[in-house]
Structures are given as C-alpha cells and as structure tokens.
Design an enzyme around this catalytic site. Structure first.
Site, PDB file in Angstrom:
ATOM      1  N   ASP A   1     -14.725  -4.553  17.344  1.00 24.70           N
ATOM      2  CA  ASP A   1     -13.755  -4.456  16.241  1.00 24.70           C
ATOM      3  C   ASP A   1     -14.517  -4.857  14.973  1.00 24.70           C
ATOM      4  OD1 ASP A   1     -11.151  -4.319  14.932  1.00 24.70           O
ATOM      5  OD2 ASP A   1     -11.183  -6.498  14.873  1.00 24.70           O
ATOM      6  N   SER A   2     -13.868  -4.672  13.831  1.00 23.02           N
ATOM      7  CA  SER A   2     -14.479  -5.121  12.582  1.00 23.02           C
ATOM      8  C   SER A   2     -14.522  -6.650  12.499  1.00 23.02           C
ATOM      9  CB  SER A   2     -13.664  -4.581  11.408  1.00 23.02           C
ATOM     10  OG  SER A   2     -12.320  -5.015  11.521  1.00 23.02           O
TER      11      SER A   2
ATOM     12  N   CYS B   1     -10.106  -1.306  17.906  1.00 22.38           N
ATOM     13  CA  CYS B   1      -9.887  -1.240  16.463  1.00 22.38           C
ATOM     14  C   CYS B   1      -9.271   0.127  16.175  1.00 22.38           C
ATOM     15  CB  CYS B   1     -11.240  -1.381  15.759  1.00 22.38           C
ATOM     16  SG  CYS B   1     -11.164  -1.204  13.974  1.00 22.38           S
TER      17      CYS B   1
ATOM     18  N   GLU C   1      -8.303 -13.126   9.435  1.00 23.29           N
ATOM     19  CA  GLU C   1      -9.708 -13.501   9.657  1.00 23.29           C
ATOM     20  C   GLU C   1      -9.950 -14.967   9.299  1.00 23.29           C
ATOM     21  OE1 GLU C   1     -12.778 -11.981  10.682  1.00 23.29           O
ATOM     22  OE2 GLU C   1     -11.383 -10.588  11.611  1.00 23.29           O
TER      23      GLU C   1
ATOM     24  N   HIS D   1      -5.564  -6.614  14.503  1.00 21.39           N
ATOM     25  CA  HIS D   1      -5.417  -7.966  13.958  1.00 21.39           C
ATOM     26  C   HIS D   1      -3.960  -8.449  14.011  1.00 21.39           C
ATOM     27  CE1 HIS D   1      -9.458  -7.433  12.289  1.00 21.39           C
ATOM     28  NE2 HIS D   1      -9.439  -8.704  11.911  1.00 21.39           N
TER      29      HIS D   1
ATOM     30  N   CYS E   1      -2.796  -1.999  14.017  1.00 24.72           N
ATOM     31  CA  CYS E   1      -4.062  -2.673  13.685  1.00 24.72           C
ATOM     32  C   CYS E   1      -4.182  -3.835  14.647  1.00 24.72           C
ATOM     33  CB  CYS E   1      -4.034  -3.170  12.242  1.00 24.72           C
ATOM     34  SG  CYS E   1      -5.407  -4.278  11.837  1.00 24.72           S
TER      35      CYS E   1
HETATM   36  N1  DGL Z   1      -8.617  -4.425  13.432  1.00 17.65           N
HETATM   37  C1  DGL Z   1      -8.794  -3.192  12.751  1.00 17.65           C
HETATM   38  C2  DGL Z   1      -7.789  -2.149  13.245  1.00 17.65           C
HETATM   39  O1  DGL Z   1      -7.317  -2.225  14.340  1.00 17.65           O
HETATM   40  C3  DGL Z   1      -8.795  -3.138  11.254  1.00 17.65           C
HETATM   41  C4  DGL Z   1      -9.231  -4.243  10.422  1.00 17.65           C
HETATM   42  C5  DGL Z   1     -10.063  -3.851   9.229  1.00 17.65           C
HETATM   43  O2  DGL Z   1      -9.535  -3.279   8.250  1.00 17.65           O
HETATM   44  O3  DGL Z   1     -11.244  -4.105   9.307  1.00 17.65           O
HETATM   45  O4  DGL Z   1      -7.498  -1.214  12.548  1.00 17.65           O
END
Ligand code: DGL
Length: 275
Positions: free
Chosen positions: A13-14, A76, A155, A189, A187
C-alpha cells in the site's frame, strides 16, 4: 529461488492502509508469513498521476517478488485502479489480488437506493471504478467524496481527533441529507476510522469494509494453487517502509494488534528500490 508454500505473501500500500487488509489476513490465515511494503516515502498516492502510481507499483512488485512472495496483494484501491491491469500483463507468472470499491454488495444491500462512496481522486478517475459502477450500480445513486486530508490524518495515527472528525463530517453530512443508508470504504486507510464514521452516520447506515472479502480471495487463490501453508505455527510478518521505520513500528500495535520487525528501504530515482 521459486516461491514455495512456505514463502510469504507479499502485500503493499502507499502507507499503513493495507494493514486493514493484513489484519483480516492474519485472522483468516494466521499460519501464513507475510511481507508488507508501505510506500510511506510517497504517500499519498491518491492525488498523483496514474502513470506515476503504476511505476511505483511495478517497482514494489519487483521488490516483493525478489523477496520470494508467492502472491501479491495490492492492498490499495488507488494502486489497483492505476496499476492492477498493467501488473498482470507485466508479470504474467505472478498472481495478484487487487481491490475495487465494494459497489456491488452496497447496491445489493441498500434500501433507499442511495450509497456513499469514500475513495481517493485516482480511484474515482480510474477505468476500474467506471466499470464497477457500470456493472453493479444497477440504478443505485452513488454519492462520492475524496475526503481530502483523511489519509494523512490516519498516517499520523489520528483516528478520532478533531481534524479527522471534521473531514469525515464534511464528507458524510451531505450524503446523509441525500438519504444514503450504506457507505463503501474505497480506500484501505478508512477502516481504521470506522468507529468515528459509525458515530457520524448512526447505526442505521451500514459501513462496508472490503478487507475480509479481499483476505478471503487471497486465501482462495492460495488454496486453488496448492500454495497454502499447512503449518500449524503462526507465520511472521515483516514490514518494509520507504518512510520512517520507527513511526511505522510505533503504530503497529494500534493498527494490527501485534508488532513486527520494520526495515527501512530506499528508492533510487523513484524507479528502483534498493535491496
Ligand atoms: N490506501 C490507499 C487506497 O486504498 C490510498 C491512500 C493514498 O492516497 O495514498 O486507495
């Protein structure tokens, strides 16, 4: 070395978002070892051009395959939107599990015919989202929000502070006024703020976290390929980050419920990851 049944599952993931998927994987497949890559040096992915997200995803996939990952979970939505199709073409021998906003279960569940979707700008712009809407929305009206700033708050471990609450209220209040009864978390997160989301929308609105379904899909893929680890002892999780390893380490207990070794990795010209 070719991957084996004892090889780890690779997941990326990011940032910490994919840990919501990892958490579900640990519940469903505790005996599997996992390597987790958080590209915290590049977070957020959401506002970035598709091409750049694709290039990061390719390098991370190379890195995970070099660590002998037996399958790759793209935990992600943004990277899946930008790169999943490309990765499958580029690495035809590797197996991927990706993510798409859970519009299908939401459309099946809604009684009011109105559903809120929270995801990043890149996810909404991608062909994957357009195709999911076309195939599954079935006349259901979708209300979208990119929740600007929410990924960064999460984060920082800010799961129920004032700023996080404000971002979510700004996103959800107008949707509630439209009579939504279902919210899709598009997302990875966002599952970490489900308690806050539920407080804002109330008990009559269902919040859909796709993580358990994605973990189930990964398990199914392993079993179908005869790659499931049969060991009865608990698998290890190892983390790699392109950000600050101490920060990630300090958040693991809160996000995952268990700790793990965290190693720092460096990007070279944003194209390769140093081994
Ligand atoms: N966790 C990422 C997702 O599922 C996105 C977070 C980011 O913008 O880096 O889309």
């Amino acid at each position: 070395m070719p991957s084996q049944i004892t090889s780890p599952i690779g997941i990326f993931d990011s940032g910490v978002g994919g840990i919501s998927v990892l958490r579900a994987m640990r519940q469903q497949m505790p005996n599997e070892s996992v390597i987790y890559f958080g590209d915290q040096g590049h977070i957020p992915y959401g506002p970035r051009p598709m091409e750049q997200i694709r290039s990061f995803s390719e390098a991370i996939t190379n890195f995970l395959l070099e660590q002998n990952a037996k399958i790759i979970v793209v935990a992600c939505n943004t990277a899946s939107a930008a790169a999943l199709k490309y990765l499958r073409e580029k690495f035809p021998d590797a197996q991927f599990v990706g993510m798409e906003p859970a519009v299908k279960p939401a459309a099946e569940h809604t009684q009011t015919g109105k559903v809120g979707v929270l995801a990043t700008p890149a996810t909404f712009q991608g062909a994957l989202y357009a195709s999911v809407v076309e195939r599954f929305a079935n006349g259901v009206e979708l209300f979208q929000s990119t929740c600007p700033g929410l990924v960064q708050q999460i984060e920082q471990g800010n799961l129920d502070g004032e700023e996080t609450r404000k971002i979510l209220k700004d996103a959800l209040q107008p949707m509630l006024e439209k009579n939504i009864d279902t919210v899709v978390l598009g997302c990875t997160h966002y599952p970490f703020v489900i308690p806050l989301i539920q407080q804002i929308v109330g008990d009559n609105v269902q919040v859909i976290d796709p993580a358990p379904a994605v973990a189930k899909q990964a398990k199914r893929l392993l079993e179908a390929g005869g790659m499931g680890n049969q060991s009865t002892s608990k698998g290890e999780v190892k983390f790699y980050t392109s950000g600050d390893p101490d920060v990630l380490k300090s958040m693991l207990l809160m996000l995952l419920g268990e700790g793990g070794e965290v190693e720092k990795v460096n990007w070279l010209n944003d194209l390769y990851i140093e081994q």
